[in-house]
Design a protein around this motif. Structure first.
Motif, mmCIF file in Angstrom:
data_model
loop_
_atom_site.group_PDB
_atom_site.id
_atom_site.type_symbol
_atom_site.label_atom_id
_atom_site.label_comp_id
_atom_site.label_asym_id
_atom_site.label_seq_id
_atom_site.Cartn_x
_atom_site.Cartn_y
_atom_site.Cartn_z
ATOM 1 N N ARG A 83 0.824 -1.102 0.072
ATOM 2 C CA ARG A 83 -0.204 0.066 -0.008
ATOM 3 C C ARG A 83 0.755 1.388 -0.180
ATOM 4 O O ARG A 83 0.692 2.432 -0.728
ATOM 5 C CB ARG A 83 -0.977 -0.008 1.347
ATOM 6 C CG ARG A 83 -1.942 1.173 1.089
ATOM 7 C CD ARG A 83 -2.847 1.081 2.652
ATOM 8 N NE ARG A 83 -1.901 1.679 3.532
ATOM 9 C CZ ARG A 83 -2.229 1.675 4.989
ATOM 10 N NH1 ARG A 83 -3.375 1.121 5.141
ATOM 11 N NH2 ARG A 83 -1.296 2.223 5.781
ATOM 12 N N ASP A 84 1.755 1.110 0.769
ATOM 13 C CA ASP A 84 2.538 2.443 1.182
ATOM 14 C C ASP A 84 4.089 2.602 0.460
ATOM 15 O O ASP A 84 4.673 3.342 0.643
ATOM 16 C CB ASP A 84 2.687 2.689 2.390
ATOM 17 C CG ASP A 84 1.107 3.035 3.113
ATOM 18 O OD1 ASP A 84 0.340 3.458 2.530
ATOM 19 O OD2 ASP A 84 1.017 2.530 4.185
ATOM 20 N N GLY A 85 4.625 1.426 0.164
ATOM 21 C CA GLY A 85 5.724 1.242 -0.423
ATOM 22 C C GLY A 85 6.865 0.974 0.803
ATOM 23 O O GLY A 85 6.281 1.147 1.768
ATOM 24 N N LEU A 86 8.082 0.823 0.491
ATOM 25 C CA LEU A 86 9.156 0.084 1.438
ATOM 26 C C LEU A 86 9.320 1.532 2.167
ATOM 27 O O LEU A 86 9.460 1.561 3.606
ATOM 28 C CB LEU A 86 10.116 -0.306 0.700
ATOM 29 C CG LEU A 86 11.263 -0.634 1.732
ATOM 30 C CD1 LEU A 86 11.156 -1.790 2.633
ATOM 31 C CD2 LEU A 86 12.743 -1.448 0.765
ATOM 32 N N HIS A 87 9.721 2.776 1.330
ATOM 33 C CA HIS A 87 10.007 3.932 2.067
ATOM 34 C C HIS A 87 8.872 4.356 3.009
ATOM 35 O O HIS A 87 9.251 5.083 3.974
ATOM 36 C CB HIS A 87 10.375 5.030 1.013
ATOM 37 C CG HIS A 87 11.865 4.659 0.620
ATOM 38 N ND1 HIS A 87 12.829 3.886 1.038
ATOM 39 C CD2 HIS A 87 12.268 5.054 -0.682
ATOM 40 C CE1 HIS A 87 13.762 3.925 0.192
ATOM 41 N NE2 HIS A 87 13.412 4.493 -0.916
#
Length: 214
Positions: A42-46
């Motif tokens: 949903r939000d990416g790794l970062h």
């Protein structure tokens, strides 16, 4: 499906745990992997923190670090579990197409494209434009490279690929092309039909082009 926790096992676990403590630890790890998978997608790794993962898993923030040193380690476990599944599928496809080199190439490309479609968020994070995964992307590429190079060497020796190819250079080129094309495609699958992606990758493979040139 993006990259589903239901398909992602805990790295390093061998068999079902026997003691109550081991079962509890395994369950906590499973919940962390499931929560991390959903948040990374949903939000990416970062955009995801270990605290958020712990909260989503319903455990204390400190509990996260009993299982993983950081979020990158959790992501690596998810990514390499998916890589193991990809290798299993590729091996199965090659087995079914045994004896027909072009069929093997096609089976491999169909498997790669199907995998990218199923694990699109993972492919996007690892190989996409943002280069979010960093070292994990390099590790995955390094893990894939030797097998590609070895098969190219075999095909060249068998006269099934251009003898002028340098196996290592060709393997790096193929790997770079496949990962870039798949990452580009999963960003927006409407860019090209799945069948067209498969067919184009097949036709650009050195075994296919060599067979057609003979």
């Amino acid at each position: 499906m993006s990259f589903s926790a239901s398909q992602t096992g805990a790295e390093g676990e061998a068999g079902a745990p026997t003691s109550a403590a081991a079962r509890s630890r395994a369950e906590t790890r499973r919940r962390l992997i499931e929560a991390g998978t959903e948040l990374f997608a949903r939000d990416g790794l970062h955009g995801t923190t270990s605290t958020q993962i712990a909260r989503a898993a319903g455990v204390a923030a400190g509990t996260f670090y009993l299982h993983f040193p950081d979020k990158q380690a959790l992501f690596r476990a998810i990514a390499f579990d998916a890589l193991a599944r990809l290798r299993e599928r590729l091996a199965l496809g090659r087995e079914h197409a045994a004896g027909d080199r072009e069929a093997v190439v096609r089976a491999n490309m169909e498997t790669l494209v199907a995998f990218a479609g199923e694990y699109r968020d993972l492919v996007r994070i690892v190989f996409g434009r943002g280069h979010e995964a960093g070292a994990v992307a390099e590790e995955m590429a390094d893990a894939l490279f030797p097998g590609i190079e070895a098969r190219l060497r075999e095909r060249i020796a068998e006269g099934l690929a251009d003898p002028g190819l340098h196996p290592a250079v060709a393997a790096q080129s193929l790997l770079a092309m496949w990962t870039r094309v798949l990452a580009w495609w999963v960003e927006d699958p409407s860019r090209a039909p799945r069948e067209a992606v498969v067919e184009t990758l097949v036709r650009m493979h050195p075994i296919y082009t060599h067979e057609r040139a003979r």
